[in-house]
Scaffold this active site. Structure first.
Site, PDB file in Angstrom:
ATOM      1  N   GLU A  35       0.875  -1.168   0.000  1.00  0.00           N
ATOM      2  CA  GLU A  35       0.000   0.000   0.000  1.00  0.00           C
ATOM      3  C   GLU A  35       0.915   1.222   0.000  1.00  0.00           C
ATOM      4  OE1 GLU A  35      -2.752   0.319   3.268  1.00  0.00           O
ATOM      5  OE2 GLU A  35      -3.485   2.256   2.530  1.00  0.00           O
ATOM      6  N   ARG A 260       4.836 -12.919   9.712  1.00  0.00           N
ATOM      7  CA  ARG A 260       5.567 -11.678   9.442  1.00  0.00           C
ATOM      8  C   ARG A 260       6.959 -11.780  10.047  1.00  0.00           C
ATOM      9  NH1 ARG A 260       1.822  -7.268   8.579  1.00  0.00           N
ATOM     10  NH2 ARG A 260       3.363  -5.701   9.097  1.00  0.00           N
ATOM     11  N   LYS A 270       4.589   0.656   9.601  1.00  0.00           N
ATOM     12  CA  LYS A 270       4.737   1.958   8.954  1.00  0.00           C
ATOM     13  C   LYS A 270       4.225   3.079   9.847  1.00  0.00           C
ATOM     14  CE  LYS A 270       2.954   0.189   5.150  1.00  0.00           C
ATOM     15  NZ  LYS A 270       2.369  -0.012   3.806  1.00  0.00           N
TER      16      LYS A 270
HETATM   17  P1  ATP Z   1       2.542  -2.012   7.958  1.00  0.00           P
HETATM   18  O1  ATP Z   1       1.901  -2.736   9.096  1.00  0.00           O
HETATM   19  O2  ATP Z   1       3.957  -1.629   8.180  1.00  0.00           O
HETATM   20  O3  ATP Z   1       1.714  -0.892   7.428  1.00  0.00           O
HETATM   21  P2  ATP Z   1       1.465  -3.572   5.870  1.00  0.00           P
HETATM   22  O4  ATP Z   1       1.381  -5.042   5.887  1.00  0.00           O
HETATM   23  O5  ATP Z   1       0.195  -2.854   6.118  1.00  0.00           O
HETATM   24  O6  ATP Z   1       2.609  -3.111   6.826  1.00  0.00           O
HETATM   25  P3  ATP Z   1       1.618  -3.345   3.066  1.00  0.00           P
HETATM   26  O7  ATP Z   1       2.095  -2.235   2.245  1.00  0.00           O
HETATM   27  O8  ATP Z   1       0.189  -3.698   3.022  1.00  0.00           O
HETATM   28  O9  ATP Z   1       2.065  -3.018   4.539  1.00  0.00           O
HETATM   29  O10 ATP Z   1       2.495  -4.650   2.823  1.00  0.00           O
HETATM   30  C1  ATP Z   1       2.846  -5.144   1.566  1.00  0.00           C
HETATM   31  C2  ATP Z   1       3.222  -6.594   1.684  1.00  0.00           C
HETATM   32  O11 ATP Z   1       4.316  -6.733   2.571  1.00  0.00           O
HETATM   33  C3  ATP Z   1       2.087  -7.421   2.235  1.00  0.00           C
HETATM   34  O12 ATP Z   1       1.965  -8.579   1.450  1.00  0.00           O
HETATM   35  C4  ATP Z   1       2.515  -7.736   3.621  1.00  0.00           C
HETATM   36  O13 ATP Z   1       2.022  -8.983   4.035  1.00  0.00           O
HETATM   37  C5  ATP Z   1       4.026  -7.735   3.519  1.00  0.00           C
HETATM   38  N1  ATP Z   1       4.625  -7.406   4.802  1.00  0.00           N
HETATM   39  C6  ATP Z   1       4.467  -6.280   5.520  1.00  0.00           C
HETATM   40  N2  ATP Z   1       5.138  -6.340   6.675  1.00  0.00           N
HETATM   41  C7  ATP Z   1       5.764  -7.543   6.700  1.00  0.00           C
HETATM   42  C8  ATP Z   1       6.613  -8.220   7.632  1.00  0.00           C
HETATM   43  N3  ATP Z   1       6.964  -7.665   8.788  1.00  0.00           N
HETATM   44  N4  ATP Z   1       7.058  -9.449   7.303  1.00  0.00           N
HETATM   45  C9  ATP Z   1       6.734 -10.016   6.129  1.00  0.00           C
HETATM   46  N5  ATP Z   1       5.931  -9.450   5.224  1.00  0.00           N
HETATM   47  C10 ATP Z   1       5.447  -8.225   5.488  1.00  0.00           C
HETATM   48 MG    MG Z   2      -1.425  -3.519   4.718  1.00  0.00          MG
END
Ligand code: ATP
Ligand code: MG
Length: 561
Positions: A35, A260, A270
């Site tokens: 995102e 994760r 983030k």
């Molecule tokens: P945040 O909680 O930091 O906002 P998010 O999962 O909402 O992270 P996205 O931009 O939606 O952020 O993530 C893009 C991809 O990265 C998704 O497929 C998510 O599952 C993966 N991802 C995010 N954080 C991790 C992590 N700590 N370990 C493995 N994969 C991750």
């Molecule tokens: Mg997300």
């Protein structure tokens, strides 16, 4: 490790079984779906390595898809940084750059189709009312009074929502699934909400936006993603995604969840990273202490080391926390192979060679990288006045101190053996200069002096050394899991000593040629890289990683020569 690498992880097992049964006609299509609402961090790096890595391994493809369904928090600045970060990590999506927002027209059509089929309805309840009717994990929810609305009325209202006739928050479109489902996500989830917000790509075309849960699964489906790798928190969403796919009779992507990545001392949220930036704990998203990819790049971590780290961590089905020292180990291993060695004195002490001719400079060859025979040698200027590291001299040393002390002999790396004869002190008794005598016959590589010394120290010549600022970094937090304390905000664990600036450091002149991003070793000190703040007249270096794990339980004895 080698054996572990050869055995397949659970995702590879699924993929190999699918390939064997020809389930997807031999295709392996994955996607990385960020995102664009922030910069990528170490957790995303893991996901990138996994998605692109697995497609590479099985001759498949990986799409880059921006999940841009929330216009309020998203921005093209983030889109650009995400692309730069993925490329820097060493992966390529060719022309497969997709946006969930490109699917808005199709998603809208599907919503209409569901309304016509009696599978979606417009709900006039407020957000609070909807939340109150949702129930709890142990009690079923209540059906909304609008659930039985006539299809024609739903259709009319939804079209008017799209036309901008209603206020934000006044109505939503919901899927008619099951208010009694034990899975809360199945209790008539919201599909569309009204938002009069400018979208970074679609501008003001839309004032209704699909919820992530109504967009994500269908986006995978439209792209014929065969294996949709998600983090564990989406496990409970899977039945809903499958329900949409069945309801719409579209291509069934298979979602597989993995844990994760969490790393000690690093945040992988983030929202929290944004707070560190906004509240001034760090200088920006790319501050070298940040767990962002841009921060790690500025810190001097290499793409190869991050890929290696992701590989060693492997994938798990259950949450765990990886030691920070594993990441540092991977960085050190990679830099050890590729980084040129140079001499820098971080805390300089003046050294005068009393028997060396005034005004003379000689050029002494020294190896660029003992780990890499191809790296060759360079010439170090040597003259009468040098700088050495303050802690390489002790006036009153303990036994077995092999560095410089009155009456002690040491070798200056790639140069001569010297012997301390005298010191000069200031009015506070602090040593300001060390006077030595050098042994002309002891020149490195042609030593005929017969003298054996136990210590070798590094140095730079005072007249040719460059002044520089060195930024020494430590863990950003004082505890490994700053986000885990139920009572205290993670910022309470900010490490005030995470940045220490050494402003009077001296470095040998060869680094004039160095480029931002290049990593090298300051002999005996650690791996460093040039910071983009650097100017010709004021070089700035970042500590990438220490030579040894200073946090390791068994402390390293002494320093290597
Ligand atoms: P945040 O909680 O930091 O906002 P998010 O999962 O909402 O992270 P996205 O931009 O939606 O952020 O993530 C893009 C991809 O990265 C998704 O497929 C998510 O599952 C993966 N991802 C995010 N954080 C991790 C992590 N700590 N370990 C493995 N994969 C991750
Ligand atoms: Mg997300």
């Amino acid at each position: 490790m080698a054996e572990e690498k050869e055995s397949l992880n659970f995702i590879e097992q699924i993929i190999e079984a699918d390939l064997a049964s020809n389930k997807h006609g031999g295709d392996v299509i994955t996607r990385f779906p960020p995102e664009p609402n922030g910069y990528l961090h170490i957790g995303h790096a893991k996901s990138i390595c996994l998605n692109f890595g697995i497609a590479q391994k099985y001759g498949g493809r990986t799409n880059l898809r921006f999940d841009d369904t929330n216009p309020v928090t998203e921005d093209t600045e983030y889109v650009d940084s995400i692309k730069a970060d993925i490329r820097w990590l060493g992966f390529d999506w060719d022309d497969r750059e997709y946006y969930a927002s490109d699917y808005f027209p199709q998603l809208y059509e599907w919503a209409i189709q569901m309304i016509r089929a009696g599978q979606a309805y417009v709900d006039d309840s407020s957000a609070e009312e909807i939340a109150a009717m949702k129930g709890t994990p142990t009690e079923p929810g209540k059906e909304s009074p609008y659930r039985t609305r006539a299809m024609s009325e739903n259709l009319d209202l939804f079209q008017r929502m799209k036309a901008g006739e209603f206020e934000e928050g006044s109505r939503v479109l919901r899927a008619k699934v099951d208010m009694a489902s034990p899975n809360m996500h199945m209790r008539d989830p919201v599909m569309y909400r009204i938002k009069f917000a400018h979208h970074h790509r679609t501008g003001d075309t839309w004032c209704i936006y699909p919820m992530y849960d109504f967009a994500h699964g269908q986006s995978d489906s439209m792209e014929h993603v065969t294996h949709s790798l998600c983090s564990l928190e989406f496990e409970n969403h899977r039945p809903l995604y499958d329900w949409f796919i069945q309801t719409l009779q579209i291509y069934p992507s298979r979602q597989i969840e993995f844990a994760r990545l969490n790393v000690e001392y690093m945040l992988t949220s983030k929202r929290k990273l944004l707070r560190l930036v906004n509240e001034g704990f760090v200088k920006g998203w790319d501050d070298p202490r940040m767990s962002t990819i841009s921060g790690m790049r500025r810190r001097g971590y290499t793409p190869a080391s991050i890929r290696e780290f992701a590989d060693r961590v492997g994938i798990a089905k259950r949450e765990n926390v990886i030691e920070f020292s594993l990441l540092e180990y991977c960085v050190r291993e990679d830099l050890n192979k590729v980084a040129q060695r140079v001499m820098a004195v971080l805390d300089p002490l003046k050294l005068v060679i009393t028997n060396y001719p005034e005004g003379q400079t000689e050029y002494l060859p020294t190896e660029n990288n003992p780990e890499d025979p191809q790296a060759g040698t360079r010439e170090m200027p040597f003259s009468k006045v040098l700088y050495i590291e303050r802690d390489d001299f002790m006036e009153d040393p303990p036994k077995k101190y092999f560095r410089l002390a009155p009456g002690n002999m040491v070798r200056l790396k790639s140069a001569y053996i010297i012997e301390c004869t005298d010191v000069v002190k200031d009015s506070n008794g602090q040593v300001t200069e060390v006077h030595v005598r050098y042994i002309p016959e002891s020149k490195s590589g042609q030593d005929t002096s017969g003298i054996k010394v136990k210590g070798t120290i590094h140095w730079v010549a005072a007249d040719t050394a460059l002044n520089c600022e060195v930024r020494m970094y430590d863990r950003l937090f004082t505890v490994p899991n700053p986000g885990d304390d139920p009572e205290r905000d993670f910022t309470a664990f900010y490490n005030e000593e995470s940045l220490r600036i050494l402003d009077g450091a001296k470095v040998e002149p060869s680094v004039k040629e160095v480029q931002v991003g290049e990593g090298f070793q300051f002999l005996r000190k650690g791996y460093f890289t040039l910071d983009p703040d650097s100017r010709a007249e004021h070089l700035v270096f970042n500590l990438t990683v220490n030579l040894k794990d200073s946090w390791a339980k068994v402390a390293a004895k002494g320093q290597p020569a």
